[in-house]
Design an enzyme around this catalytic site. Structure first.
Site, PDB file in Angstrom:
ATOM      1  CG  HIS A 204      -1.586  -7.870   0.671  1.00 47.42           C
ATOM      2  ND1 HIS A 204      -0.322  -8.346   0.903  1.00 47.42           N
ATOM      3  CD2 HIS A 204      -1.816  -6.923   1.612  1.00 47.42           C
ATOM      4  CE1 HIS A 204       0.203  -7.719   1.946  1.00 47.42           C
ATOM      5  NE2 HIS A 204      -0.675  -6.847   2.379  1.00 47.42           N
TER       6      HIS A 204
ATOM      7  CG  HIS B 133      -3.829  -4.135   6.423  1.00 50.90           C
ATOM      8  ND1 HIS B 133      -2.575  -3.698   6.051  1.00 50.90           N
ATOM      9  CD2 HIS B 133      -4.590  -3.023   6.589  1.00 50.90           C
ATOM     10  CE1 HIS B 133      -2.580  -2.372   5.974  1.00 50.90           C
ATOM     11  NE2 HIS B 133      -3.790  -1.938   6.291  1.00 50.90           N
TER      12      HIS B 133
END
Length: 352
Positions: free
Chosen positions: A174, A120
């Site tokens: 993450h 991302h």
């Protein structure tokens, strides 16, 4: 020693994730929205078709950075073997005596690829770098000089990267350092592509490039297997530790990512070098023609999201994904501009 250092980094990050989730408990929907809107797939399904329809030069750059960012991200994920927070807390021995920390999973948490670097952050950094650069160029602003407009634009860019990273950390997909690494590499990719001549590549060049992307990914896979490392280890972790099995989706696996960027690169090349694209490029598109192209391109790409590939076999699934990702860019790069240009010419002829 390296393992202990990473455990310390992960442990401190888990504390930050837990604090973030508790502090912004009422903002979960906003975090989900940000994480969804900046999904790497939208670089292919949203930014690429819209930007190419409005500005072909910028659109080509967007397509290139989307492909190269996803390719390099996928290769690096395999090599770096990064953990994800939602499964690391179960796999580590750090919490054997203290009990598991309060880290929540959500419907979009359970991605199946390794965690580092963040896709991302990396794709967002690449795509938005090209967008900001294009906006400044259209406004004739020299971003290399001290200019208020340029400073505001790049400040906005930094905020976007920070917000996207925050959303990825919030959902426990993450660790913070993975988002930071993704952003840095994404900027580097965009800077390289920004200065690269992508207009003169031939059809053979695109086909060779597509094969090269696929071959490099498979070479990495085979090399890791030869070294005794299972490149698909993260899929097993996701299936093992995701709270609900239905949260795990095959379109987040490394092999699906390969099919996406290889197919897209080939389809983009076939489209850009086709007779349809060359014919449309001879016509000067009005604002109305660009808007019509944008609507049609977006509609086609949006419709593709509703295509559910049946899991008859893995070969069928991934082959179908490759074919779809070849057809999509070819459609909005070649067929739609050609169709709009022909309709415009016919309309002008009838009006005379």
């Amino acid at each position: 020693m390296i393992s202990n250092a990473m455990d310390l980094v992960h442990e401190n990050s888990i504390f930050a994730i837990s604090l973030l989730q508790n502090r912004f408990d009422q903002s979960s929907k906003l975090m989900f929205l940000i994480s969804t809107l900046f999904d790497p797939r939208y670089a292919f399904l949203f930014y690429a078709p819209i930007l190419y329809s409005l500005d072909r030069y910028t659109g080509r750059k967007i397509m290139w950075v989307a492909v190269i960012s996803e390719w390099s991200n996928q290769i690096l994920k395999w090599i770096l073997h990064g953990e994800r927070p939602y499964w690391w807390i179960h796999e580590t021995s750090v919490y054997n005596k203290t009990g598991l920390p309060d880290v929540q999973q959500f419907v979009i948490t359970c991605e199946t690829g390794p965690g580092s670097p963040s896709g991302h952050s990396m794709v967002t950094a690449s795509v938005w770098y090209i967008l900001i650069e294009a906006w400044l160029r259209h406004r004739s602003v020299d971003s290399t000089k001290s200019n208020l407009t340029a400073k505001l634009a790049w400040s906005f860019y930094t905020i976007i990267l920070a917000v996207v990273s925050l959303s990825r950390v919030y959902i426990a997909a993450h660790f913070p350092h993975q988002c930071f690494l993704g952003g840095i590499i994404g900027v580097a990719v965009a800077m390289i592509i920004s200065n690269l001549d992508t207009d003169s590549l031939s059809r053979r060049g695109y086909l060779t490039g597509g094969f090269g992307l696929f071959a490099s990914a498979m070479a990495t896979y085979v090399s890791l297997r030869a070294l005794g490392v299972d490149p698909m280890w993260s899929v097993d972790r996701a299936l093992k530790w995701c709270a609900k099995r239905e949260y795990v989706h095959l379109d987040t696996t490394p092999f699906f990512s390969i099919m996406r960027y290889v197919g897209f690169f080939i389809g983009m090349g076939l489209g850009l070098t086709s007779s349809y694209s060359k014919s449309a490029s001879k016509v000067k598109f009005t604002l109305g023609m660009k808007i019509l192209s944008t609507i049609l391109a977006f509609a086609v790409c949006k419709a593709s999201e509703y295509i559910k590939i049946p899991m008859i076999s893995q070969l069928f699934f991934y082959s179908s994904a490759l074919l779809i990702n070849i057809i999509l860019p070819y459609t909005f790069v070649a067929l739609i501009p050609y169709m709009v240009s022909k309709l415009s010419v016919k309309g002008k002829t009838k009006s005379k």
